[in-house]
Design a protein around this motif. Structure first.
Motif, PDB file in Angstrom:
ATOM      1  N   ALA A   1       0.604  82.966  97.212  1.00  0.00           N
ATOM      2  CA  ALA A   1       0.673  83.810  96.021  1.00  0.00           C
ATOM      3  C   ALA A   1       0.444  82.973  94.768  1.00  0.00           C
ATOM      4  O   ALA A   1      -0.206  83.410  93.821  1.00  0.00           O
ATOM      5  CB  ALA A   1       2.014  84.518  95.954  1.00  0.00           C
ATOM      6  N   ALA A   2       0.950  81.732  94.769  1.00  0.00           N
ATOM      7  CA  ALA A   2       0.787  80.875  93.597  1.00  0.00           C
ATOM      8  C   ALA A   2      -0.616  80.265  93.537  1.00  0.00           C
ATOM      9  O   ALA A   2      -1.214  80.170  92.482  1.00  0.00           O
ATOM     10  CB  ALA A   2       1.835  79.762  93.600  1.00  0.00           C
ATOM     11  N   ALA A   3      -1.148  79.858  94.697  1.00  0.00           N
ATOM     12  CA  ALA A   3      -2.406  79.109  94.690  1.00  0.00           C
ATOM     13  C   ALA A   3      -3.621  80.028  94.699  1.00  0.00           C
ATOM     14  O   ALA A   3      -4.606  79.761  94.030  1.00  0.00           O
ATOM     15  CB  ALA A   3      -2.457  78.177  95.899  1.00  0.00           C
TER      16      ALA A   3
ATOM     17  N   HIS B   1      -4.909  84.047  87.839  1.00  0.00           N
ATOM     18  CA  HIS B   1      -5.115  82.842  88.644  1.00  0.00           C
ATOM     19  C   HIS B   1      -6.482  82.268  88.366  1.00  0.00           C
ATOM     20  O   HIS B   1      -7.451  83.012  88.195  1.00  0.00           O
ATOM     21  CB  HIS B   1      -5.030  83.172  90.142  1.00  0.00           C
ATOM     22  CG  HIS B   1      -3.649  83.417  90.614  1.00  0.00           C
ATOM     23  ND1 HIS B   1      -3.044  84.638  90.509  1.00  0.00           N
ATOM     24  CD2 HIS B   1      -2.744  82.597  91.203  1.00  0.00           C
ATOM     25  CE1 HIS B   1      -1.827  84.565  91.011  1.00  0.00           C
ATOM     26  NE2 HIS B   1      -1.615  83.336  91.437  1.00  0.00           N
TER      27      HIS B   1
ATOM     28  N   ILE C   1       4.506  82.529  99.973  1.00  0.00           N
ATOM     29  CA  ILE C   1       4.872  82.310  98.569  1.00  0.00           C
ATOM     30  C   ILE C   1       3.875  81.348  97.919  1.00  0.00           C
ATOM     31  O   ILE C   1       3.411  81.551  96.800  1.00  0.00           O
ATOM     32  CB  ILE C   1       6.308  81.745  98.468  1.00  0.00           C
ATOM     33  CG1 ILE C   1       7.309  82.761  99.014  1.00  0.00           C
ATOM     34  CG2 ILE C   1       6.652  81.407  97.029  1.00  0.00           C
ATOM     35  CD1 ILE C   1       8.723  82.222  99.124  1.00  0.00           C
ATOM     36  N   TRP C   2       3.514  80.294  98.664  1.00  0.00           N
ATOM     37  CA  TRP C   2       2.563  79.318  98.154  1.00  0.00           C
ATOM     38  C   TRP C   2       1.201  79.975  97.923  1.00  0.00           C
ATOM     39  O   TRP C   2       0.547  79.759  96.890  1.00  0.00           O
ATOM     40  CB  TRP C   2       2.459  78.145  99.138  1.00  0.00           C
ATOM     41  CG  TRP C   2       1.651  76.999  98.644  1.00  0.00           C
ATOM     42  CD1 TRP C   2       1.156  76.832  97.372  1.00  0.00           C
ATOM     43  CD2 TRP C   2       1.234  75.867  99.406  1.00  0.00           C
ATOM     44  NE1 TRP C   2       0.460  75.648  97.309  1.00  0.00           N
ATOM     45  CE2 TRP C   2       0.496  75.043  98.537  1.00  0.00           C
ATOM     46  CE3 TRP C   2       1.425  75.468 100.726  1.00  0.00           C
ATOM     47  CZ2 TRP C   2      -0.066  73.829  98.956  1.00  0.00           C
ATOM     48  CZ3 TRP C   2       0.879  74.267 101.149  1.00  0.00           C
ATOM     49  CH2 TRP C   2       0.148  73.460 100.273  1.00  0.00           C
TER      50      TRP C   2
ATOM     51  N   VAL D   1      -4.646  75.619  89.244  1.00  0.00           N
ATOM     52  CA  VAL D   1      -4.341  76.116  90.582  1.00  0.00           C
ATOM     53  C   VAL D   1      -2.863  75.833  90.840  1.00  0.00           C
ATOM     54  O   VAL D   1      -2.339  74.804  90.424  1.00  0.00           O
ATOM     55  CB  VAL D   1      -5.212  75.397  91.631  1.00  0.00           C
ATOM     56  CG1 VAL D   1      -4.922  75.931  93.022  1.00  0.00           C
ATOM     57  CG2 VAL D   1      -6.678  75.585  91.304  1.00  0.00           C
ATOM     58  N   ASN D   2      -2.172  76.735  91.487  1.00  0.00           N
ATOM     59  CA  ASN D   2      -0.729  76.630  91.744  1.00  0.00           C
ATOM     60  C   ASN D   2       0.109  76.816  90.473  1.00  0.00           C
ATOM     61  O   ASN D   2       1.318  76.603  90.497  1.00  0.00           O
ATOM     62  CB  ASN D   2      -0.347  75.284  92.364  1.00  0.00           C
ATOM     63  CG  ASN D   2      -0.658  75.247  93.846  1.00  0.00           C
ATOM     64  OD1 ASN D   2      -0.355  76.206  94.556  1.00  0.00           O
ATOM     65  ND2 ASN D   2      -1.252  74.182  94.305  1.00  0.00           N
ATOM     66  N   HIS D   3      -0.547  77.165  89.360  1.00  0.00           N
ATOM     67  CA  HIS D   3       0.186  77.331  88.110  1.00  0.00           C
ATOM     68  C   HIS D   3      -0.386  78.551  87.383  1.00  0.00           C
ATOM     69  O   HIS D   3      -1.051  78.426  86.360  1.00  0.00           O
ATOM     70  CB  HIS D   3       0.046  76.062  87.261  1.00  0.00           C
ATOM     71  CG  HIS D   3       0.930  76.041  86.060  1.00  0.00           C
ATOM     72  ND1 HIS D   3       0.465  75.788  84.792  1.00  0.00           N
ATOM     73  CD2 HIS D   3       2.252  76.278  85.918  1.00  0.00           C
ATOM     74  CE1 HIS D   3       1.454  75.854  83.934  1.00  0.00           C
ATOM     75  NE2 HIS D   3       2.557  76.146  84.604  1.00  0.00           N
ATOM     76  N   PRO D   4      -0.174  79.760  87.957  1.00  0.00           N
ATOM     77  CA  PRO D   4      -0.779  80.966  87.397  1.00  0.00           C
ATOM     78  C   PRO D   4      -0.094  81.389  86.098  1.00  0.00           C
ATOM     79  O   PRO D   4       1.026  80.979  85.801  1.00  0.00           O
ATOM     80  CB  PRO D   4      -0.573  82.011  88.488  1.00  0.00           C
ATOM     81  CG  PRO D   4       0.622  81.544  89.235  1.00  0.00           C
ATOM     82  CD  PRO D   4       0.600  80.055  89.173  1.00  0.00           C
TER      83      PRO D   4
ATOM     84  N   TYR E   1      -0.254  86.951  98.388  1.00  0.00           N
ATOM     85  CA  TYR E   1       0.646  86.302  99.332  1.00  0.00           C
ATOM     86  C   TYR E   1       0.172  86.415 100.768  1.00  0.00           C
ATOM     87  O   TYR E   1       0.607  85.684 101.633  1.00  0.00           O
ATOM     88  CB  TYR E   1       2.083  86.809  99.180  1.00  0.00           C
ATOM     89  CG  TYR E   1       2.294  88.283  99.457  1.00  0.00           C
ATOM     90  CD1 TYR E   1       2.511  88.731 100.741  1.00  0.00           C
ATOM     91  CD2 TYR E   1       2.290  89.206  98.421  1.00  0.00           C
ATOM     92  CE1 TYR E   1       2.718  90.068 101.002  1.00  0.00           C
ATOM     93  CE2 TYR E   1       2.494  90.551  98.671  1.00  0.00           C
ATOM     94  CZ  TYR E   1       2.707  90.985  99.965  1.00  0.00           C
ATOM     95  OH  TYR E   1       2.891  92.309 100.220  1.00  0.00           O
TER      96      TYR E   1
END
Lengths: 351, 572
Positions: free
Chosen positions: A283-285, B313, A280-281, B301-304, A289
């Protein structure tokens, strides 16, 4: 302020390393006293067997040992499995003296481990405050937090799973890891790269630390299980009486296997959770995923190997191999922790 | 299943009879769905993943793969033949996980049907000899048999057991004198969720794979380098790199557009981690579709950014030095930023400037942008820090034909030098140039001039859509839930039998833990007996499963009539 806390953290970790070393010495002393007693018992048994059938002597001495154990009540607290084959009549007082002493050393060992855990916990917490974030963003911090979790997991399950026989290998393991951490891996406090600035760092890595710690206990148990099973087979093959070795003090191979299973079966879902949280992380960073980054690949390999362990344990004909599988799986886990960080570059190469 | 297998093998051993295609298929199916095969496939899967982490992968980093092939041409030929640069999409890797999938389904589906039967069936009736079960208690009481039976039923139901009461038939009533059979009994079972969890876990793994497949069939992913101040419209021509699933067409790209308004980055200035990025982010103006209102978004980053079913991203950044080039005629032939690609952690960047509009001859430049330029004694010009503290460019120049007119696609980061001649200084050495912001230089031979106006930053955006991701996530969460159920829930059977002897009621209780095959009752083998004699006294408490069962039986016993005084004393 933060540099003061950082050096305070270093001091706590160093102190913990020293206390763990003392704890290991105490457990070594515990083992040494048990062994002395055992060799005395063995010579007594040998004397007895001159007049009787060997098998009779073994049965009788086992019974005598049992009652001796009941007499020295202190033993039962920490080393309930220690009493196996006692001597017959001769030298009984000396023996109970020695087993008292062995138990005392065992208690000292556990107490020192407890103290080391507290010191290590203080080191981990001050490190986190000094860095103003969770203290597991590089290999040094992972090592101290992981060692802390290993010793916490050991102390928590000590009574419930009767892990006292793990005292010597656990303290030895902690000493090695802390030694490596403070000398080779040491990294001064610093900030985080943007990819790590996420609450998933707390969730994903803490799950990975917990799973790794419990898998570590499981792997030590699996290793002892293999040694013990080999010893048992040897004793059956040669018909010899148990030697006064460390192995003789261990619970049966079957009991150790059960303990290893409980530890690994606890850690496996936690590891699965760490894997999902990591995805999950990612996918965000990183915008995907799963991308077969080396760290991800080895986390997957580790997961597959432990899945194989759980399956093998309920498959006829594979039960004798399960400890080996658990060690292979733990090897993959260690490689992911160390090998991937040092030898392979990838998205996780910041540790 | 294993048994049938053995039988097949045994009967076939001496003189194997010709197997018909049907038997062969059945035999193969049984082999494939056996646990042994599944285990071997699991190990194969782990083993097959190893080269994917050691050999560079195109999917992960194509640039590293290209470098590796240049460095090891012979070895690479063999690697390519076995798909070792694309391990996770090779047929042999797919073969392993597809076989595993079939094996899993072949095991899980029959088990699901079987468990369905078990759940509909009643708990098995009490066995004749309760005292042969691993956990066993027995005592007498003044309560009537009916009362004892009712109490047992109530206690077990309160503990969420499924309970059935069996009244004695005429046949068994007269039976044994020992009291081990005959009389009414209660059969109870609990922990059906264990197998359900186990099945759920395996089915959920299949769901995860389905999610992965859907993602790779219906998804897309592309990257685009956008200079700060410029815009991006989501059409295929604006991408630098783009790949999409077989069932995704370019027309399905969501029609959003964005402009990168600002970019901010901070680097660590002290300590060992000096030069590491500490913070970076871009401010975007986003239009979800043509005509829609503009909204501002802080991309980090970490905030798409989520827009119109796609995700944006921020995956990288770099420098685009700005140049103005005048040609030999004195006209401005080029003006604007040119993205240079970072080569190291300190953002030493390389790039080229192509000036196709220059007359009489086209011009090209190639060189470095260094955000904090220093001259290293050994390596020459290099950057000492990633932020633009003392920016400089180092260039060499070419004139001639850039080769852009023949229609062949060309990298914007490389000069095709086949029809270009390099400028030479008066000493015959290649002409070199160092510029700081604002500086200009004349080109040799009156070919024009170049001005380094300053720098802009660029960001690398990844735009993607993965419709399979939510499915995979649901699958993964279900797998975790199933796993927990299958490891935590214990499957137990408890039986209570009530008989009458000498005018008193005899109550017997026994149980069985079916959770762990290792806990199943069995004859103590020679090995174990010897092991116990060998000093490994089997501490009852280490058989944790059994202890739990015994404890449970003790708890139930304590709540049954007449047991208080005798618990644990009257073992048969």
């Amino acid at each position: 302020m933060s540099t003061m806390l950082a050096s305070l953290s270093d001091n706590f970790v160093h102190a913990a390393t020293v206390v763990v070393a003392l704890g290991m010495l105490a457990h070594a002393g515990e083992w040494a006293f048990t062994r002395e007693r055992r060799s005395a018992a063995r010579s007594a048994a040998r004397l007895a067997s001159t007049t009787r059938q060997t098998s009779d002597a073994a049965t009788a001495s086992a019974a005598a040992g049992g009652s001796a154990a009941a007499d020295s009540a202190g033993v039962a607290v920490l080393t309930p499995t220690a009493e196996v084959a006692g001597g017959e009549g001769a030298g009984e007082r000396g023996e109970s003296d020695r087993s008292d002493r062995a138990a005392m050393f065992g208690r000292i060992g556990v107490a020192l481990t407890l103290l080391a855990t507290v010191l290590l916990g203080a080191g981990v917490v001050t490190r986190g405050i000094a860095a103003d974030r969770v203290p597991w963003s590089n290999l040094y911090e992972f090592a101290i937090t992981g060692s802390f979790m290993v010793s916490v997991a050991y102390l928590v399950t000590l009574r419930r799973l009767r892990l006292d026989f793990l005292g010597l290998p656990i303290t030895g393991f902690l000493l090695v890891i802390l030694g490596i951490a403070t000398t080779v891996l040491y990294t001064p406090v610093s900030g985080l790269i943007p990819a790590l600035q996420s609450y998933w760092l707390v969730i994903h890595v803490s799950a990975a630390v917990i799973a790794t710690s419990v898998f570590t206990l499981g792997a030590i148990a699996s290793l002892l299980q293999i040694l013990k099973a080999r010893e048992e087979r040897r004793l059956i093959a040669t018909g010899a009486s148990p030697a006064g070795s460390y192995l003789a003090r261990l619970p049966s191979a079957e009991a150790i296997d059960r303990i290893a299973y409980r530890l690994n079966a606890f850690a496996f879902p936690v590891w699965t959770f760490a894997l999902i949280a990591g995805a999950i992380w990612a996918a965000a960073a990183w915008g995907r995923y799963w991308g077969w980054d080396p760290k991800e690949t080895w986390m997957f390999i580790t997961w597959v190997c432990y899945a194989a362990y759980l399956h093998a344990r309920s498959t006829a004909g594979w039960r004798s191999k399960v400890s080996g599988i658990a060690l292979v799986a733990y090897g993959a886990l260690l490689f992911n922790l160390v090998g991937v960080n040092f030898f392979i570059s990838g998205l996780h190469s910041y540790a | 299943m294993t048994q049938t297998q053995e039988r097949t093998r045994a009967s076939g051993a001496p003189n194997p009879p010709a197997l018909g295609p049907l038997e062969l298929a059945r035999w193969a199916w049984r082999q494939l769905t056996s646990m042994r095969t599944a285990l071997l496939l699991l190990f194969l899967l782990a083993l097959a993943s190893v080269p994917g982490s050691i050999i560079p992968q195109r999917q992960v980093n194509p640039v590293v793969v290209a470098d590796f092939i240049r460095a090891n041409p012979e070895l690479s030929k063999w690697y390519d033949r076995f798909g070792l640069f694309d391990v996770f999409s090779t047929p042999w890797f797919a073969a392993i996980y597809l076989l595993l999938l079939v094996s899993l389904l072949g095991c899980i589906l029959p088990r699901a049907a079987q468990h369905w039967q078990v759940m509909r069936a009643r708990p098995p009736a009490a066995p004749r000899h309760l005292n042969r079960m691993p956990g066993h208690r027995s005592w007498t009481t003044d309560a009537s048999p009916a009362e004892a039976l009712a109490a047992a039923k109530e206690q077990l139901m309160a503990r969420r057991y499924r309970v059935v009461v069996d009244q004695p038939t005429d046949e068994s009533a007269g039976g044994s004198a020992s009291g081990s059979s005959g009389g009414a009994s209660v059969a109870a079972e609990r922990g059906y969720l264990r197998e359900i969890g186990n099945l759920l876990f395996h089915v959920a793994i299949v769901v995860v794979l389905v999610g992965v497949a859907i993602g790779s069939l219906f998804g897309f992913r592309g990257t685009a380098l956008v200079v700060v101040g410029n815009g991006f419209a989501n059409t295929i021509t604006q991408y630098d790199g783009y790949q999409s699933g077989a069932l995704f067409t370019d027309k399905q790209l969501p029609p959003f557009a964005l402009t990168v308004k600002k970019f901010m980055v901070k680097f660590e200035t002290q300590g060992e981690a000096r030069g590491s990025a500490r913070e970076f982010g871009a401010t975007l103006d986003v239009t979800a579709e043509p005509g829609a209102p503009v909204r501002e978004y802080d991309l980090r980053v970490n905030h798409p950014l989520q827009v119109d079913g796609a995700e944006v991203h921020l995956i990288g950044h770099g420098y685009a030095p700005r140049f103005t080039v005048r040609d030999g005629n004195g006209e401005v032939a080029f003006s604007g930023p040119v993205p240079f690609l970072p080569q190291d952690a300190m953002f030493s960047s390389t790039g080229v400037v192509k000036v196709p509009d220059a007359r009489p001859k086209q011009l090209g430049f190639q060189g470095f942008f260094l955000p904090t330029a220093i001259i290293d004694q050994r390596r020459g010009p290099t950057s000492a820090f990633p932020d633009a503290v003392r920016p400089a460019v180092f260039l060499t120049g070419y004139q001639g034909d850039l080769g852009l007119d023949n229609g062949a696609p060309q990298s914007v980061y490389r000069l095709d030098q086949t029809r270009l001649t390099q400028f030479r200084a008066s000493d015959g050495q290649p002409w070199r140039l160092q510029l700081t912001p604002g500086q200009s230089a004349r080109l040799p031979d009156g070919a024009g001039s170049i001005t380094f106006d300053g720098y802009t930053r660029w960001v690398n955006l990844q735009i993607s859509r993965n419709p399979g991701a939510p499915i995979a996530l649901v699958g993964a969460v279900c797998a975790l839930g199933g796993l927990l159920l299958s490891l935590v829930v214990r499957r137990r059977r408890i039986w209570v039998r009530v008989t009458e002897a000498d005018g008193r009621t005899v109550v017997a209780i026994a149980g069985l833990d079916k959770s762990d095959p290792a806990l199943a009752p069995r004859v103590v083998g020679q090995a174990e007996r010897s092991a116990r004699e060998a000093g490994a006294e089997r501490d009852a408490t280490t058989r944790t499963g059994e202890t739990d069962l015994t404890a449970e039986i003790d708890r139930i016993t304590a709540d049954l009539p007449g047991s208080a005084a005798t618990v644990g004393e009257e073992h048969l």
